[in-house]
Motif scaffolding. Structure first.
Motif, PDB file in Angstrom:
ATOM      1  N   THR A 155     -30.227 -49.478 -31.592  1.00  9.88           N
ATOM      2  CA  THR A 155     -28.772 -49.308 -31.636  1.00  9.88           C
ATOM      3  C   THR A 155     -28.314 -48.986 -33.049  1.00  9.88           C
ATOM      4  N   GLY A 205     -29.076 -45.501 -33.912  1.00  6.66           N
ATOM      5  CA  GLY A 205     -28.095 -44.629 -33.278  1.00  6.66           C
ATOM      6  C   GLY A 205     -26.761 -44.643 -33.993  1.00  6.66           C
ATOM      7  N   CYS A 235     -24.566 -41.583 -35.636  1.00  6.47           N
ATOM      8  CA  CYS A 235     -23.181 -41.297 -35.257  1.00  6.47           C
ATOM      9  C   CYS A 235     -22.209 -41.369 -36.432  1.00  6.47           C
ATOM     10  N   CYS A 265     -17.414 -31.681 -31.682  1.00 10.81           N
ATOM     11  CA  CYS A 265     -18.667 -32.375 -31.358  1.00 10.81           C
ATOM     12  C   CYS A 265     -18.819 -33.648 -32.196  1.00 10.81           C
ATOM     13  N   VAL A 311     -16.774 -36.340 -30.720  1.00 11.93           N
ATOM     14  CA  VAL A 311     -17.442 -36.910 -29.549  1.00 11.93           C
ATOM     15  C   VAL A 311     -18.539 -37.874 -29.983  1.00 11.93           C
ATOM     16  N   VAL A 312     -19.270 -37.487 -31.020  1.00 14.91           N
ATOM     17  CA  VAL A 312     -20.334 -38.353 -31.545  1.00 14.91           C
ATOM     18  C   VAL A 312     -19.764 -39.683 -32.041  1.00 14.91           C
ATOM     19  N   SER A 313     -18.597 -39.638 -32.679  1.00 18.94           N
ATOM     20  CA  SER A 313     -17.973 -40.877 -33.156  1.00 18.94           C
ATOM     21  C   SER A 313     -17.568 -41.771 -31.982  1.00 18.94           C
ATOM     22  N   LEU A 314     -17.143 -41.160 -30.873  1.00 16.47           N
ATOM     23  CA  LEU A 314     -16.820 -41.944 -29.673  1.00 16.47           C
ATOM     24  C   LEU A 314     -18.080 -42.551 -29.073  1.00 16.47           C
ATOM     25  N   ILE A 315     -19.179 -41.814 -29.139  1.00 17.62           N
ATOM     26  CA  ILE A 315     -20.463 -42.376 -28.703  1.00 17.62           C
ATOM     27  C   ILE A 315     -20.815 -43.579 -29.571  1.00 17.62           C
ATOM     28  N   GLY A 316     -20.490 -43.464 -30.880  1.00 18.77           N
ATOM     29  CA  GLY A 316     -20.728 -44.591 -31.790  1.00 18.77           C
ATOM     30  C   GLY A 316     -19.968 -45.830 -31.352  1.00 18.77           C
ATOM     31  N   GLY A 325     -19.160 -46.530 -28.321  1.00 17.01           N
ATOM     32  CA  GLY A 325     -19.878 -47.020 -27.151  1.00 17.01           C
ATOM     33  C   GLY A 325     -21.108 -47.837 -27.534  1.00 17.01           C
ATOM     34  N   LEU A 326     -21.829 -47.367 -28.548  1.00 17.19           N
ATOM     35  CA  LEU A 326     -23.003 -48.109 -29.014  1.00 17.19           C
ATOM     36  C   LEU A 326     -22.605 -49.458 -29.612  1.00 17.19           C
TER      37      LEU A 326
END
Length: 400
Positions: A224, A227, A231, A374, A377-382, A384-385
């Protein structure tokens, strides 16, 4: 708590801050670049390659520094790191004008590994001495690294103007030699079992187990963190590289550009101090969430921003980037212990390296505007992590 020692840990922190402040001279490379172009007769993209290689090799140096600390002493590790740093600048200073390729080895390779080794030692020492205030200690130390370019830019500019390429590189080598002696004499590990019974309070949970490197690959939080490193990088790196040129069509004047770069630099320094320090109170999970939310907000605003709002977006991204970078050492020490935190932290930095490369490739493949979407979006994935990290209550129940 077992914390009896004759060493003042605040003195160790102060010495580490000085070392970090001076280490950051290399981040004034943009000032050296025109002189590199002139000395070797190369174009601007080529002249930037040694610094790009340095950033990549720096991650390798971090791993080397972590492993060396497991096998030998802090002082010997620092000696090796500082010698490589000094050699990197000295050898670059004496390169003939027809050997530009050698700068990839001297500056990019030798200096990159040496800088990574020393960085890893200092960053991993702070959580060991400040088991109860990891965020504060890491934040103060890394804030100095962020402040370095602001402090040394006028000095380096004067050197380059008065002495040119070779003598200026030699001058920086001497500065690193001096701080190398200082750092080697002042930096050391805390005594064995120092504050070994501290388990954290409130929002912070500190593991009693000291993980071996081979064990962390079986722990979900290790992946995590890798990841999260990935991000945390793209949005800031994309904008910092093209802030002036990209802003040309967004009403950015020359005066605003100068002010924006300075303001963003100070915001990054502020983020490196504020976010990890606050994390000591609200928890690492909450601090990461705040940082990634700021990143997502900055990217969203960037798509419609012009003029001063565009500068504000850069400041927001700089603040959140600095904050997330300074939170990794504290959370790694919380979860895996301080014994091997240097090596473990260097392994999570694989995410940093992949994020840096990915951001550059993304901009070339899909274009700048799409790349920023993009990155958002990656920051939003961050975020989520971050949500997958255990809460303090759950961590206590798991006995981590």
């Amino acid at each position: 708590m077992k914390d009896s020692t004759n060493t003042n840990r605040w003195a160790i922190l102060f010495f580490g801050m000085i070392c970090m402040l001076i280490m950051g001279v290399c981040y004034t490379y943009s000032l050296f670049q025109p002189y590199v172009m002139k000395h070797f007769s190369v174009d601007s993209p080529s002249a930037s390659l040694p610094f790009t290689i340095f950033i990549a090799v720096f991650c390798v140096g971090n791993f080397v520094g972590g492993r060396m600390q497991q096998k030998t002493t802090v002082k010997l590790t620092l000696v090796v790191g500082y010698i490589l740093m000094v050699l990197g600048w000295l050898l670059t200073a004496i390169l003939p004008s027809d050997m530009f390729w050698a700068m990839f080895i001297t500056f990019g390779g030798l200096f990159g590994i040496g800088d990574g080794i020393v960085y890893n030692v200092i960053v991993s020492l702070m959580p060991k001495w400040f088991v109860d205030r990891k965020g504060l200690a890491s934040g103060l130390t890394l804030a100095m690294l962020g402040l370095s370019a602001t402090v040394f830019s006028p000095i380096v500019s004067q050197w380059l103007k008065n002495y040119g390429f070779s003598k200026s590189f030699m001058a920086v080598a001497m500065v690193y030699a001096a701080v190398g002696i200082f750092g080697t004499l002042t930096m050391k590990n805390p005594p064995k079992d120092y504050m070994s019974d501290y388990t954290g309070t409130g929002a912070i949970v500190t593991t009693k187990k000291q993980y071996e490197v081979s064990e962390v690959f079986h722990v979900k939080e290790f992946w995590t963190l890798m990841g999260l490193y990935f991000c945390a990088v793209p949005a800031y790196l994309l904008l910092s590289a093209i802030f002036v040129s990209y802003g040309a069509d967004r009403g950015l004047t020359a005066a605003m550009a100068t002010l924006g770069v300075s303001a963003a630099s100070l915001c990054q320094v502020g983020g490196r101090f504020v976010i990890p320090t606050v994390s000591d109170k609200i928890g690492r999970k909450s601090a990461f969430a705040v940082s990634f939310l700021i990143t997502a907000l900055g990217v969203a605003m960037l798509t419609i921003s012009t003029g001063n709002l565009y500068v504000l977006c850069f400041c927001l991204l700089s603040f959140s980037y600095g904050g997330t970078q300074a939170c990794f050492a504290p959370i790694a020490a919380d979860r895996f212990g301080t014994k091997n935190v240097g090596t473990i932290l260097s392994l999570t930095m694989i995410g940093f390296g992949l994020g840096s490369i990915g951001a550059s490739l993304m901009a070339k493949v899909v274009g700048t505007s799409t790349a920023f979407i993009c990155a958002g979006v990656v920051s939003l994935i961050g975020i989520g992590l971050v949500c997958t990290l255990p809460s303090p209550k759950k961590a206590r129940e798991q006995g981590v």
